[in-house]
Design a protein around this motif. Structure first.
Motif, PDB file in Angstrom:
ATOM      1  N   CYS A 110      33.507  -1.553  13.900  1.00 17.96           N
ATOM      2  CA  CYS A 110      34.556  -2.844  13.930  1.00 17.96           C
ATOM      3  C   CYS A 110      34.069  -3.898  13.396  1.00 17.96           C
ATOM      4  CB  CYS A 110      34.748  -2.790  15.491  1.00 17.96           C
ATOM      5  SG  CYS A 110      35.670  -1.375  16.303  1.00 17.96           S
ATOM      6  N   LYS A 111      32.829  -4.355  13.569  1.00 13.40           N
ATOM      7  CA  LYS A 111      32.294  -5.435  12.755  1.00 13.40           C
ATOM      8  C   LYS A 111      32.399  -5.266  11.133  1.00 13.40           C
ATOM      9  CE  LYS A 111      28.127  -8.292  12.338  1.00 13.40           C
ATOM     10  NZ  LYS A 111      26.644  -8.337  12.456  1.00 13.40           N
ATOM     11  N   LEU A 112      32.230  -3.974  10.707  1.00  8.23           N
ATOM     12  CA  LEU A 112      32.156  -3.870   9.181  1.00  8.23           C
ATOM     13  C   LEU A 112      33.596  -4.028   9.135  1.00  8.23           C
ATOM     14  CD1 LEU A 112      29.885  -0.753   8.803  1.00  8.23           C
ATOM     15  CD2 LEU A 112      29.503  -3.152   7.728  1.00  8.23           C
ATOM     16  N   MET A 113      34.750  -3.476   9.585  1.00  8.09           N
ATOM     17  CA  MET A 113      36.043  -3.522   9.186  1.00  8.09           C
ATOM     18  C   MET A 113      36.416  -4.952   9.344  1.00  8.09           C
ATOM     19  SD  MET A 113      38.580  -1.993   8.021  1.00  8.09           S
ATOM     20  CE  MET A 113      38.114  -0.300   8.054  1.00  8.09           C
ATOM     21  N   CYS A 114      36.176  -5.509  10.469  1.00  5.97           N
ATOM     22  CA  CYS A 114      36.308  -6.882  10.351  1.00  5.97           C
ATOM     23  C   CYS A 114      36.024  -7.886   9.357  1.00  5.97           C
ATOM     24  CB  CYS A 114      36.059  -7.566  11.808  1.00  5.97           C
ATOM     25  SG  CYS A 114      37.118  -6.931  13.150  1.00  5.97           S
ATOM     26  N   CYS A 115      34.855  -7.862   8.941  1.00  2.30           N
ATOM     27  CA  CYS A 115      34.359  -8.432   7.745  1.00  2.30           C
ATOM     28  C   CYS A 115      35.028  -7.987   6.534  1.00  2.30           C
ATOM     29  CB  CYS A 115      32.864  -7.988   7.589  1.00  2.30           C
ATOM     30  SG  CYS A 115      31.877  -8.575   8.752  1.00  2.30           S
ATOM     31  N   ARG A 116      35.489  -6.751   6.228  1.00  8.33           N
ATOM     32  CA  ARG A 116      36.152  -6.222   5.118  1.00  8.33           C
ATOM     33  C   ARG A 116      37.559  -6.901   5.035  1.00  8.33           C
ATOM     34  NH1 ARG A 116      39.721  -1.990   3.660  1.00  8.33           N
ATOM     35  NH2 ARG A 116      39.441  -1.316   1.720  1.00  8.33           N
ATOM     36  N   LEU A 117      38.262  -7.004   6.217  1.00  7.60           N
ATOM     37  CA  LEU A 117      39.502  -7.584   6.392  1.00  7.60           C
ATOM     38  C   LEU A 117      39.487  -9.222   5.926  1.00  7.60           C
ATOM     39  CD1 LEU A 117      41.029  -5.818   9.656  1.00  7.60           C
ATOM     40  CD2 LEU A 117      41.586  -5.392   7.262  1.00  7.60           C
ATOM     41  N   GLU A 118      38.515  -9.763   6.530  1.00  6.63           N
ATOM     42  CA  GLU A 118      38.083 -11.120   6.092  1.00  6.63           C
ATOM     43  C   GLU A 118      38.143 -11.361   4.849  1.00  6.63           C
ATOM     44  OE1 GLU A 118      34.906 -12.265   8.788  1.00  6.63           O
ATOM     45  OE2 GLU A 118      36.317 -12.486  10.570  1.00  6.63           O
ATOM     46  N   GLU A 119      37.261 -10.499   4.398  1.00  2.00           N
ATOM     47  CA  GLU A 119      36.917 -10.541   2.862  1.00  2.00           C
ATOM     48  C   GLU A 119      38.159 -10.383   1.856  1.00  2.00           C
ATOM     49  OE1 GLU A 119      35.346 -11.513  -0.682  1.00  2.00           O
ATOM     50  OE2 GLU A 119      34.324 -12.199   1.195  1.00  2.00           O
ATOM     51  N   GLN A 120      39.074  -9.583   2.284  1.00  2.00           N
ATOM     52  CA  GLN A 120      40.281  -9.478   1.631  1.00  2.00           C
ATOM     53  C   GLN A 120      41.208 -10.333   1.855  1.00  2.00           C
ATOM     54  OE1 GLN A 120      41.496  -5.594   3.412  1.00  2.00           O
ATOM     55  NE2 GLN A 120      40.868  -4.467   1.505  1.00  2.00           N
ATOM     56  N   ALA A 121      41.263 -11.163   2.810  1.00  2.00           N
ATOM     57  CA  ALA A 121      42.284 -12.287   3.115  1.00  2.00           C
ATOM     58  C   ALA A 121      41.661 -13.531   2.245  1.00  2.00           C
ATOM     59  CB  ALA A 121      42.181 -12.679   4.805  1.00  2.00           C
ATOM     60  N   ARG A 122      40.276 -13.637   2.272  1.00  2.00           N
ATOM     61  CA  ARG A 122      40.004 -14.802   1.405  1.00  2.00           C
ATOM     62  C   ARG A 122      40.280 -14.563  -0.133  1.00  2.00           C
ATOM     63  NH1 ARG A 122      35.557 -14.982   5.070  1.00  2.00           N
ATOM     64  NH2 ARG A 122      34.481 -13.232   3.881  1.00  2.00           N
ATOM     65  N   GLN A 123      40.037 -13.209  -0.565  1.00  2.00           N
ATOM     66  CA  GLN A 123      40.302 -12.982  -1.814  1.00  2.00           C
ATOM     67  C   GLN A 123      41.751 -13.221  -2.278  1.00  2.00           C
ATOM     68  OE1 GLN A 123      38.992  -9.025  -2.739  1.00  2.00           O
ATOM     69  NE2 GLN A 123      36.725  -9.565  -2.641  1.00  2.00           N
ATOM     70  N   ARG A 124      42.719 -12.690  -1.209  1.00  2.00           N
ATOM     71  CA  ARG A 124      44.013 -13.067  -1.655  1.00  2.00           C
ATOM     72  C   ARG A 124      44.613 -14.446  -1.536  1.00  2.00           C
ATOM     73  NH1 ARG A 124      48.509 -11.980  -4.148  1.00  2.00           N
ATOM     74  NH2 ARG A 124      50.279 -11.848  -2.963  1.00  2.00           N
ATOM     75  N   ALA A 125      43.602 -15.215  -0.716  1.00  2.00           N
ATOM     76  CA  ALA A 125      43.899 -16.729  -0.569  1.00  2.00           C
ATOM     77  C   ALA A 125      43.749 -17.390  -2.010  1.00  2.00           C
ATOM     78  CB  ALA A 125      43.237 -17.277   0.391  1.00  2.00           C
ATOM     79  N   ASP A 126      42.419 -16.705  -2.579  1.00  4.22           N
ATOM     80  CA  ASP A 126      41.984 -17.391  -3.837  1.00  4.22           C
ATOM     81  C   ASP A 126      43.028 -17.117  -4.873  1.00  4.22           C
ATOM     82  OD1 ASP A 126      39.826 -18.415  -2.279  1.00  4.22           O
ATOM     83  OD2 ASP A 126      38.280 -16.728  -2.883  1.00  4.22           O
ATOM     84  N   GLU A 127      43.373 -15.962  -4.902  1.00  2.00           N
ATOM     85  CA  GLU A 127      44.510 -15.622  -5.879  1.00  2.00           C
ATOM     86  C   GLU A 127      45.749 -16.529  -5.741  1.00  2.00           C
ATOM     87  OE1 GLU A 127      45.115 -11.371  -5.049  1.00  2.00           O
ATOM     88  OE2 GLU A 127      43.014 -10.637  -5.858  1.00  2.00           O
ATOM     89  N   LEU A 128      46.155 -16.761  -4.505  1.00  2.00           N
ATOM     90  CA  LEU A 128      47.231 -17.395  -4.486  1.00  2.00           C
ATOM     91  C   LEU A 128      47.074 -18.867  -4.632  1.00  2.00           C
ATOM     92  CD1 LEU A 128      48.699 -16.109  -1.006  1.00  2.00           C
ATOM     93  CD2 LEU A 128      49.881 -15.645  -3.113  1.00  2.00           C
TER      94      LEU A 128
END
Length: 111
Positions: free
Chosen positions: A90-108
């Motif tokens: 669960c920790k790995l998946m949460c970290c992955r989701l947070e990283e994806q959200a950060r990347q998406r925010a950076d792209e926007l």
């Protein structure tokens, strides 16, 4: 860092079964609630909003898959996490989701 291990066909099949068990949101809600400690079905129903029958069905599947354990305490069945690797997964998946959200925010922001 650990060396990369090749999975056998049997291990791939078993991993797919385990991920299938974890692919149901109701089961993840139950696991999230159980991460707070052992609880009975009534407590889990209150925390997850699931119906009692639905919670019991999913708890049985999680128990059969080895993610949780159950024990009788008088008239109640108490459930608890039996495989601490669930926390890591669960920790790995949460970290992955947070990283994806950060990347998406950076792209926007870059647009």
């Amino acid at each position: 860092m650990k060396e990369k291990q090749n999975m056998t066909d049997a291990q791939v099949e078993e991993a797919a079964k385990q991920f299938t068990i974890l692919s149901e949101p109701a089961r993840l809600y139950l696991l999230r609630a159980l991460m707070e400690g052992e609880q009975n079905v009534t407590q889990l129903v209150e925390k997850t909003g699931l119906k009692q029958g639905t919670a019991s069905k999913h708890l049985g599947l999680l128990a059969n898959a080895g993610f949780i354990a159950r024990k009788r305490d008088g008239n109640f069945v108490i459930y608890q996490i039996s495989d601490p690797m669930v926390f890591e997964l669960c920790k790995l998946m949460c970290c992955r989701l947070e990283e994806q959200a950060r990347q998406r925010a950076d792209e926007l922001r870059a647009q």
